[in-house]
Design a protein around this motif. Sequence first.
Motif, mmCIF file in Angstrom:
data_model
loop_
_atom_site.group_PDB
_atom_site.id
_atom_site.type_symbol
_atom_site.label_atom_id
_atom_site.label_comp_id
_atom_site.label_asym_id
_atom_site.label_seq_id
_atom_site.Cartn_x
_atom_site.Cartn_y
_atom_site.Cartn_z
ATOM 1 N N VAL A 9 27.665 -22.519 -26.933
ATOM 2 C CA VAL A 9 28.111 -23.039 -25.640
ATOM 3 C C VAL A 9 28.527 -24.508 -25.819
ATOM 4 O O VAL A 9 27.989 -25.413 -25.182
ATOM 5 C CB VAL A 9 27.044 -22.862 -24.539
ATOM 6 C CG1 VAL A 9 27.637 -23.073 -23.138
ATOM 7 C CG2 VAL A 9 26.429 -21.462 -24.596
ATOM 8 N N HIS A 10 29.480 -24.719 -26.718
ATOM 9 C CA HIS A 10 29.914 -26.069 -27.065
ATOM 10 C C HIS A 10 30.987 -26.569 -26.091
ATOM 11 O O HIS A 10 31.295 -25.904 -25.081
ATOM 12 C CB HIS A 10 30.391 -26.120 -28.515
ATOM 13 C CG HIS A 10 31.471 -25.144 -28.860
ATOM 14 N ND1 HIS A 10 32.688 -25.088 -28.202
ATOM 15 C CD2 HIS A 10 31.537 -24.166 -29.813
ATOM 16 C CE1 HIS A 10 33.456 -24.150 -28.723
ATOM 17 N NE2 HIS A 10 32.777 -23.562 -29.691
ATOM 18 N N LEU A 11 31.572 -27.732 -26.366
ATOM 19 C CA LEU A 11 32.523 -28.342 -25.442
ATOM 20 C C LEU A 11 33.749 -27.468 -25.207
ATOM 21 O O LEU A 11 34.327 -27.477 -24.112
ATOM 22 C CB LEU A 11 32.946 -29.716 -25.965
ATOM 23 C CG LEU A 11 31.863 -30.801 -25.976
ATOM 24 C CD1 LEU A 11 32.435 -32.109 -26.511
ATOM 25 C CD2 LEU A 11 31.280 -31.008 -24.581
ATOM 26 N N GLY A 12 34.168 -26.726 -26.228
ATOM 27 C CA GLY A 12 35.286 -25.808 -26.031
ATOM 28 C C GLY A 12 34.936 -24.702 -25.059
ATOM 29 O O GLY A 12 35.737 -24.341 -24.178
ATOM 30 N N ALA A 136 42.772 -26.194 -26.931
ATOM 31 C CA ALA A 136 41.600 -26.545 -27.737
ATOM 32 C C ALA A 136 41.072 -27.917 -27.354
ATOM 33 O O ALA A 136 41.837 -28.833 -27.032
ATOM 34 C CB ALA A 136 41.962 -26.505 -29.221
ATOM 35 N N VAL A 137 39.756 -28.070 -27.391
ATOM 36 C CA VAL A 137 39.119 -29.372 -27.191
ATOM 37 C C VAL A 137 39.008 -30.044 -28.557
ATOM 38 O O VAL A 137 38.545 -29.434 -29.525
ATOM 39 C CB VAL A 137 37.726 -29.199 -26.546
ATOM 40 C CG1 VAL A 137 36.997 -30.548 -26.477
ATOM 41 C CG2 VAL A 137 37.856 -28.581 -25.162
ATOM 42 N N ARG A 143 39.656 -29.548 -33.956
ATOM 43 C CA ARG A 143 39.313 -28.610 -32.890
ATOM 44 C C ARG A 143 37.820 -28.312 -32.908
ATOM 45 O O ARG A 143 37.237 -28.074 -33.959
ATOM 46 C CB ARG A 143 40.103 -27.313 -33.092
ATOM 47 C CG ARG A 143 39.882 -26.263 -32.021
ATOM 48 C CD ARG A 143 40.778 -25.055 -32.246
ATOM 49 N NE ARG A 143 40.368 -24.312 -33.425
ATOM 50 C CZ ARG A 143 39.476 -23.320 -33.415
ATOM 51 N NH1 ARG A 143 38.889 -22.978 -32.282
ATOM 52 N NH2 ARG A 143 39.174 -22.685 -34.521
ATOM 53 N N VAL A 144 37.207 -28.334 -31.748
ATOM 54 C CA VAL A 144 35.789 -27.971 -31.633
ATOM 55 C C VAL A 144 35.657 -26.466 -31.829
ATOM 56 O O VAL A 144 36.331 -25.678 -31.168
ATOM 57 C CB VAL A 144 35.232 -28.382 -30.257
ATOM 58 C CG1 VAL A 144 33.820 -27.844 -30.078
ATOM 59 C CG2 VAL A 144 35.246 -29.894 -30.108
ATOM 60 N N ARG A 164 30.125 -32.389 -30.619
ATOM 61 C CA ARG A 164 30.887 -31.171 -30.346
ATOM 62 C C ARG A 164 30.153 -30.222 -29.398
ATOM 63 O O ARG A 164 30.790 -29.494 -28.643
ATOM 64 C CB ARG A 164 31.217 -30.470 -31.672
ATOM 65 C CG ARG A 164 32.248 -31.239 -32.485
ATOM 66 C CD ARG A 164 32.202 -30.915 -33.971
ATOM 67 N NE ARG A 164 33.232 -31.609 -34.690
ATOM 68 C CZ ARG A 164 33.149 -32.888 -35.096
ATOM 69 N NH1 ARG A 164 32.039 -33.586 -34.831
ATOM 70 N NH2 ARG A 164 34.138 -33.463 -35.739
ATOM 71 N N LEU A 165 28.829 -30.243 -29.450
ATOM 72 C CA LEU A 165 28.043 -29.422 -28.530
ATOM 73 C C LEU A 165 27.995 -30.030 -27.125
ATOM 74 O O LEU A 165 27.833 -29.318 -26.135
ATOM 75 C CB LEU A 165 26.618 -29.257 -29.049
ATOM 76 C CG LEU A 165 26.421 -28.335 -30.248
ATOM 77 C CD1 LEU A 165 25.019 -28.516 -30.822
ATOM 78 C CD2 LEU A 165 26.644 -26.879 -29.861
ATOM 79 N N GLY A 166 28.089 -31.349 -27.068
ATOM 80 C CA GLY A 166 27.900 -32.036 -25.799
ATOM 81 C C GLY A 166 26.441 -32.259 -25.473
ATOM 82 O O GLY A 166 26.094 -32.701 -24.375
ATOM 83 N N ARG A 167 25.573 -31.995 -26.443
ATOM 84 C CA ARG A 167 24.129 -32.159 -26.287
ATOM 85 C C ARG A 167 23.518 -32.103 -27.685
ATOM 86 O O ARG A 167 24.153 -31.606 -28.626
ATOM 87 C CB ARG A 167 23.544 -31.028 -25.421
ATOM 88 C CG ARG A 167 23.661 -29.682 -26.081
ATOM 89 C CD ARG A 167 23.179 -28.521 -25.250
ATOM 90 N NE ARG A 167 23.150 -27.299 -26.065
ATOM 91 C CZ ARG A 167 24.212 -26.584 -26.365
ATOM 92 N NH1 ARG A 167 25.404 -26.942 -25.925
ATOM 93 N NH2 ARG A 167 24.106 -25.511 -27.114
#
Length: 294
Positions: A9-12, A136-137, A143-144, A164-167
């Motif tokens: 459940v990453h930024l992408g 893509a993020v 690219r993530v 890349r995960l945002g956490r």
Amino acid sequence: AAIGNFDGVHLGHLALVKRCRALAGPDDSVAVVTFEPLPLAHFRPDDPPARLTTVYQKLGLLASQGVDLAWQMRFGRRFAALSARDFVVMVLVEKLRAGCVVIGEDFRFGRAKEGDATLMRKLGAEFGFDVEIVPAVMVDGERVSSSRIRDLLAGGDFAGAERRLGRPFRMEGHVVRGAALGRKLGYPTANLRVRAEPCPLGGVLAVYSRINGGPWLPAVTNLGRRPAVGGKEPLLEVHFFDFDEDIYGQRLDVQFVAKLRDEANFSSMDDLIAQMKRDERNARECLAKATPPA
């Protein structure tokens, strides 16, 4: 409805969910269609990809982002044989009655990956649903992706994985009873079973860990199968510094700070104990320079 593997459940992945929520009206539900096991694990049973999240972590993360329905489709031989058109008809049209489908620009679906964004748009026009393609993020010029995050974790780059995960990357579980060998060696550990296999990282690591959501405490861990003591089952063994409490059955969260070394075998218990002392010293020095999690 957003569609994808959503491992990590990453930024992408979050960009897909965010776009779904932006498009949803007040009476609409936001759904995620995902797959278990991961499709690559089905096609490569002898070399499955490492897992970034357990099923429960994935569902919790999706719920925290406002997803109303998570449909985890069982990915097996029959599902893999579905044509792209059959997938759309059975899943998106007949079951979900999707008004809008949100996918990443590189999303492929159907037997032998025959479906792509162009075909999804065509089928959407035929069956009456809109299609949104999310670009893509990008982070650090690339690219993530879940595969890139796995590589970063394997190499001990936890800051890169976090971007890349945002956490922060964390593992969690309840303390189980082991053989108590660590206590006999002077290093008692709280043991967690590794529930997401294969694990993307391993070795001896400096970490912070918390018990039942309490304060974050400095610790050193061994993550793996423990070849030095003939271990078979993968475990996450957490040794808290200056700590002696009974915490069996309690929940631990573990956040990784630095990888100290790979797992190794030793010719004697004395050599193992000497290395454990060096690991503790190195972990203490590392964590003294780190900031505990908020």
